[in-house]
Design a protein around this motif. Structure first.
Motif, PDB file in Angstrom:
ATOM      1  N   LEU A   8      32.171  36.797 -42.037  1.00 14.87           N
ATOM      2  CA  LEU A   8      30.941  36.721 -41.258  1.00 14.87           C
ATOM      3  C   LEU A   8      30.517  38.058 -40.659  1.00 14.87           C
ATOM      4  N   LYS A   9      31.306  39.094 -40.847  1.00 16.94           N
ATOM      5  CA  LYS A   9      30.933  40.424 -40.366  1.00 16.94           C
ATOM      6  C   LYS A   9      30.454  41.339 -41.489  1.00 16.94           C
ATOM      7  N   ASP A  10      30.574  40.881 -42.716  1.00 15.22           N
ATOM      8  CA  ASP A  10      30.217  41.715 -43.862  1.00 15.22           C
ATOM      9  C   ASP A  10      29.140  40.999 -44.668  1.00 15.22           C
ATOM     10  N   ILE A  11      28.095  41.701 -45.045  1.00 16.03           N
ATOM     11  CA  ILE A  11      26.943  41.092 -45.690  1.00 16.03           C
ATOM     12  C   ILE A  11      26.780  41.626 -47.114  1.00 16.03           C
ATOM     13  N   THR A  12      26.533  40.705 -48.034  1.00 20.93           N
ATOM     14  CA  THR A  12      26.192  41.038 -49.417  1.00 20.93           C
ATOM     15  C   THR A  12      24.963  40.234 -49.810  1.00 20.93           C
ATOM     16  N   LYS A  13      23.891  40.913 -50.183  1.00 18.32           N
ATOM     17  CA  LYS A  13      22.650  40.263 -50.595  1.00 18.32           C
ATOM     18  C   LYS A  13      22.114  39.320 -49.520  1.00 18.32           C
ATOM     19  N   GLU A  61      22.484  37.325 -39.877  1.00 19.40           N
ATOM     20  CA  GLU A  61      22.587  38.515 -39.044  1.00 19.40           C
ATOM     21  C   GLU A  61      23.921  38.488 -38.292  1.00 19.40           C
ATOM     22  N   PRO A  62      24.881  39.313 -38.686  1.00 15.45           N
ATOM     23  CA  PRO A  62      26.222  39.245 -38.076  1.00 15.45           C
ATOM     24  C   PRO A  62      26.266  39.634 -36.609  1.00 15.45           C
ATOM     25  N   THR A  63      25.256  40.345 -36.119  1.00 19.41           N
ATOM     26  CA  THR A  63      25.263  40.772 -34.715  1.00 19.41           C
ATOM     27  C   THR A  63      24.536  39.805 -33.788  1.00 19.41           C
ATOM     28  N   LEU A  64      23.970  38.752 -34.328  1.00 22.90           N
ATOM     29  CA  LEU A  64      23.231  37.795 -33.508  1.00 22.90           C
ATOM     30  C   LEU A  64      24.207  36.797 -32.892  1.00 22.90           C
ATOM     31  N   THR A  65      24.371  36.856 -31.585  1.00 22.75           N
ATOM     32  CA  THR A  65      25.365  36.022 -30.909  1.00 22.75           C
ATOM     33  C   THR A  65      24.800  35.229 -29.739  1.00 22.75           C
ATOM     34  N   THR A  66      23.490  35.264 -29.544  1.00 26.85           N
ATOM     35  CA  THR A  66      22.864  34.559 -28.421  1.00 26.85           C
ATOM     36  C   THR A  66      21.751  33.666 -28.946  1.00 26.85           C
ATOM     37  N   TYR A  67      21.736  32.425 -28.488  1.00 30.63           N
ATOM     38  CA  TYR A  67      20.723  31.456 -28.913  1.00 30.63           C
ATOM     39  C   TYR A  67      19.532  31.491 -27.973  1.00 30.63           C
ATOM     40  N   ALA A  68      18.351  31.567 -28.562  1.00 31.45           N
ATOM     41  CA  ALA A  68      17.099  31.478 -27.802  1.00 31.45           C
ATOM     42  C   ALA A  68      16.393  30.191 -28.200  1.00 31.45           C
ATOM     43  N   ALA A 113      24.021  30.764 -32.564  1.00 29.56           N
ATOM     44  CA  ALA A 113      22.691  31.255 -32.901  1.00 29.56           C
ATOM     45  C   ALA A 113      22.249  30.957 -34.323  1.00 29.56           C
ATOM     46  N   GLN A 114      23.191  30.787 -35.255  1.00 26.52           N
ATOM     47  CA  GLN A 114      22.844  30.559 -36.651  1.00 26.52           C
ATOM     48  C   GLN A 114      23.693  29.416 -37.199  1.00 26.52           C
ATOM     49  N   MET A 115      23.201  28.766 -38.231  1.00 23.35           N
ATOM     50  CA  MET A 115      23.949  27.683 -38.856  1.00 23.35           C
ATOM     51  C   MET A 115      23.956  27.914 -40.362  1.00 23.35           C
ATOM     52  N   LEU A 116      25.140  28.161 -40.898  1.00 26.06           N
ATOM     53  CA  LEU A 116      25.302  28.360 -42.338  1.00 26.06           C
ATOM     54  C   LEU A 116      25.475  27.015 -43.017  1.00 26.06           C
ATOM     55  N   ASN A 129      35.494  34.721 -37.062  1.00 25.74           N
ATOM     56  CA  ASN A 129      34.551  35.406 -37.953  1.00 25.74           C
ATOM     57  C   ASN A 129      34.838  35.201 -39.437  1.00 25.74           C
ATOM     58  N   ARG A 130      35.453  34.088 -39.733  1.00 22.32           N
ATOM     59  CA  ARG A 130      35.589  33.656 -41.124  1.00 22.32           C
ATOM     60  C   ARG A 130      35.127  32.211 -41.239  1.00 22.32           C
ATOM     61  N   LEU A 131      34.369  31.921 -42.267  1.00 27.67           N
ATOM     62  CA  LEU A 131      33.993  30.545 -42.568  1.00 27.67           C
ATOM     63  C   LEU A 131      34.802  30.121 -43.789  1.00 27.67           C
ATOM     64  N   TYR A 132      35.721  29.173 -43.585  1.00 21.15           N
ATOM     65  CA  TYR A 132      36.621  28.708 -44.641  1.00 21.15           C
ATOM     66  C   TYR A 132      36.002  27.504 -45.351  1.00 21.15           C
TER      67      TYR A 132
END
Length: 684
Positions: free
Chosen positions: A74-79, A393-400, A349-352, A43-46
């Protein structure tokens, strides 16, 4: 007189040095970053190294080597994006490079830094460095061991497979910024190297053929006996003279890990325009009936070198290219072509997408500095606006599986793909067999104690608000002035003492007799006691490889957890593309943050026009169609676009390139129009 001719310049030097050293903060002063390395663990992106531009970004701004290792929580959101931190350790002896890779080892909690090149300075012998996530320190694992002669490259394609404890790197550039002692024009490599994390051992493997390649992308998918690596795109080095041509994306190369075998495979669908230095990531349906590789951006080839601001998906095992939902309209590229960014898939589920440089920018534009150049792609469009660009969205963990992919392969958003073979069949019978298997992932045990707190449970204090900076400009100036005053007092005292001694020896009782004729003060030359004087100026060499002292295998040298030195300003002639500040919006629909309301106005912008091509569609009738899917199920049939590339000699010195936003003096294999070459081969 003494103050005017000696002390005043010295005072100004120390004042400017103190201010330059403390000038930049990697979060507060960020404008844009590119050519960096990034990886995700716990849960960290270095984000490490690369090149940066600091605020304010003007016509006189320069590119800087970035010596910082930062991360986003990746668990904490700002803006609308993950919160960024910059208090990780990076000792000054650890290299800061661009075009390398961070291999993540989520089992042993380490990041390995491989490859890359320095910026306008010569590299030294390669050492493998690893960042210890648990201890917040860098360790040296020494040079490659074993019989294989491993030569690191830059801007190749790499990936790690933590479950197997293996890391791979294919192709890349060999030049005098990536290889110590390199001379001549840049070349690409046709080798693939393998690193075993548990044994600290290396293997030199062959590529898919004898062609030398660089600037492409490679991802891992869990298909076959032990998983496969998928490589595509980039450039080919056919002559070894610094002239590169595209690697078309209608041919994909797959490496079977279990059997050490390469397979080429032709694709169908809406093949992306040739490109290099793009980024991508892989995810798959919940039942693994389809593996979907998303790519973004990249830089083009002559004669049109602007680049791309678009999304494509390669879906496997049908090997179809599908045009993504951005930008609106199948025959245009978006208004902000971007290259040298990094892509990291999070929880499938997401790509930063981090950073990148804008290849057609005509303004002094920063890369959404409010969130540190972060852009989030919601791979399954699982948000209220059904948007591909959306807030993280930090809680999104499943890909559709999204609709635009289902229209080509069938099934539902959880899987059940019905198109499971290429339209022209598999190019190799063995590949057809491997595509029907799911990789057997065995649990790997750590080789060290990782029972302590992990990086996801240890978070630094939140960033200080701008109103409470650690040291403001006034405080820095005060410290500099105070230090300079003390130094001046000491120097004045020394001057009076020296003058007094000179007057004492001016009497004729001490002529220059035989005992004084051969005396030369130490440090002035001409004597065995001559000493060299080190410059107090921080140089780029302080960020590069130190002389290597052999260490026992698997016993890394631990470096103190000291803060990184601040970046060094590199001299440039900034005549390239220009930028302007960019507005920020946190709207979920426009979370790409390139410009407000791009969806509605994309057609009104001056965009690059692309040739029309066919688009796949899947209907109920396709469920009954024999496999592979016949060609009549395409909505239209048009002739594939052909591209011809003329081979021309390019000027080696003073040429421009699309990459760095400034004028350079390197040699470059393409006739770029804006910025200096990433293939600089400067005389030294």
């Amino acid at each position: 007189m003494i103050f005017q001719h000696f002390l005043l310049p010295l005072f100004l030097f120390f004042l400017s040095l103190d201010l330059s050293v403390a000038q930049y903060d990697p979060i507060r002063d960020f404008c844009r970053r590119f050519g960096h390395q990034s990886a995700v663990v716990d849960n960290r992106l270095y984000i490490d190294g690369g090149l940066v531009n600091w605020k304010p970004f003007t016509a006189s701004s320069q590119n800087y080597t970035n010596p910082f290792l930062t991360f986003t929580d990746l668990k904490d959101i700002t803006k609308g994006m993950p919160t960024q931190y910059a208090n990780l350790s990076k000792n000054a002896t650890v290299p800061s490079v661009n075009g390398g890779i961070l291999w993540e080892d989520s089992v042993n909690k380490r990041l390995y830094l491989y490859g890359g090149e320095s910026y306008q300075f010569s590299p030294t012998s390669f050492l493998l460095w690893a960042y210890d996530i648990l201890k917040n320190q860098w360790d040296s694992f020494g040079p490659p061991t074993g019989r294989s002669a491993i030569v690191p490259t830059s801007y190749g394609a790499g990936v790690s497979v933590p479950d197997r404890g293996e890391a791979y790197y294919y192709g890349g550039l060999l030049n005098n910024q990536s290889v110590a002692g390199w001379s001549g024009p840049p070349q690409a490599s046709n080798r693939m190297i393998k690193y075993d994390m548990d044994s600290n051992s290396w293997s030199d493997l062959t590529g898919p053929d004898d062609v030398k390649r660089a600037e492409g992308e490679m991802v891992y998918i869990p298909v076959g006996d032990a998983g496969m690596l998928v490589y595509f795109g980039g450039s080919r080095d056919l002559w070894g003279n610094g002239t590169f041509v595209p690697q078309p994306l209608d041919t994909i190369f797959l490496y079977d890990i279990a059997n050490d075998k390469w397979y080429p495979q032709k694709t169908s669908g809406r093949t992306p325009e040739v490109r290099r230095r793009f980024c991508g990531g892989a995810t798959w349906a919940q039942d693994q009936s389809s593996y979907n590789i998303y790519i973004y951006g990249g830089y083009a080839f002559p004669p049109d070198t602007t680049g791309y601001d678009d999304i494509y998906v390669l879906t496997i095992p049908s090997f179809q290219w599908i045009r993504g939902p951005y930008p609106v309209g199948s025959n245009v590229s978006g208004p902000y072509p971007k290259n040298m960014a990094s892509c990291n898939v999070v929880n499938h589920a997401q790509m930063l997408i981090i950073g990148g440089t804008y290849s057609n920018d005509t303004t002094f534009m920063c890369d959404v500095e409010a969130v540190g150049g972060q852009h989030n792609m919601n791979l399954g469009q699982q948000n209220s606006a059904t948007a591909i660009w959306a807030e993280y969205e930090p809680t999104l963990t499943t890909y559709a599986v999204p609709t635009f992919i289902l229209s080509a392969v069938g099934g539902t958003n959880t899987g059940g793909a019905r198109v499971t073979a290429p339209t022209g069949g598999f190019d190799a019978p063995d590949l057809a067999v491997q595509m029907g298997r799911k990789a057997k992932i065995q649990s790997r045990s750590p080789t060290r104690d990782v029972s302590g707190p992990t990086s996801s449970s240890i978070l630094p204090p939140p960033p200080e608000p701008s109103s409470s900076k650690a040291l403001g400009a006034g405080a820095i100036a005060g410290i500099a002035v105070g230090g300079a005053v003390v130094l001046i007092a000491l120097l004045v005292g020394c001057c009076f003492f020296i003058r007094h001694r000179q007057k004492h020896y001016e009497k004729p009782r001490h002529p220059a007799g035989p005992s004084m004729q051969n005396f030369v003060p130490s440090g002035w030359g001409g004597s065995t006691a001559n000493h060299s004087i080190s410059s107090p100026t921080i140089t780029h060499a302080s960020y590069m490889h130190p002389p290597y002292t052999p260490h026992r295998q698997n016993s890394p040298v631990q470096l103190p957890s000291s803060p990184a030195r601040l970046p060094v300003e590199l001299g440039t002639d900034n005549t390239g593309a220009v930028r302007s500040p960019r507005s920020f919006t946190s709207s979920p629909v426009s979370a790409k943050y390139d410009t407000p309301s791009w969806v509605a106005n994309v057609q009104a912008v001056n965009v690059q026009r692309l040739s029309p091509v066919r688009t796949p569609t899947f209907t109920a009738q396709d469920l009954r169609a024999p496999q592979p899917l016949p060609s009549q199920y395409w909505t239209s049939s048009v002739q594939e676009e052909s591209q011809q590339f003329h081979q021309t000699e390019v000027t080696r010195h003073g040429s421009t390139s699309p990459y760095l936003g400034i004028q350079g003096s390197g040699n470059h294999p393409w006739d770029g129009r804006r910025e200096p070459s990433p293939y600089q081969n400067n005389s030294r």
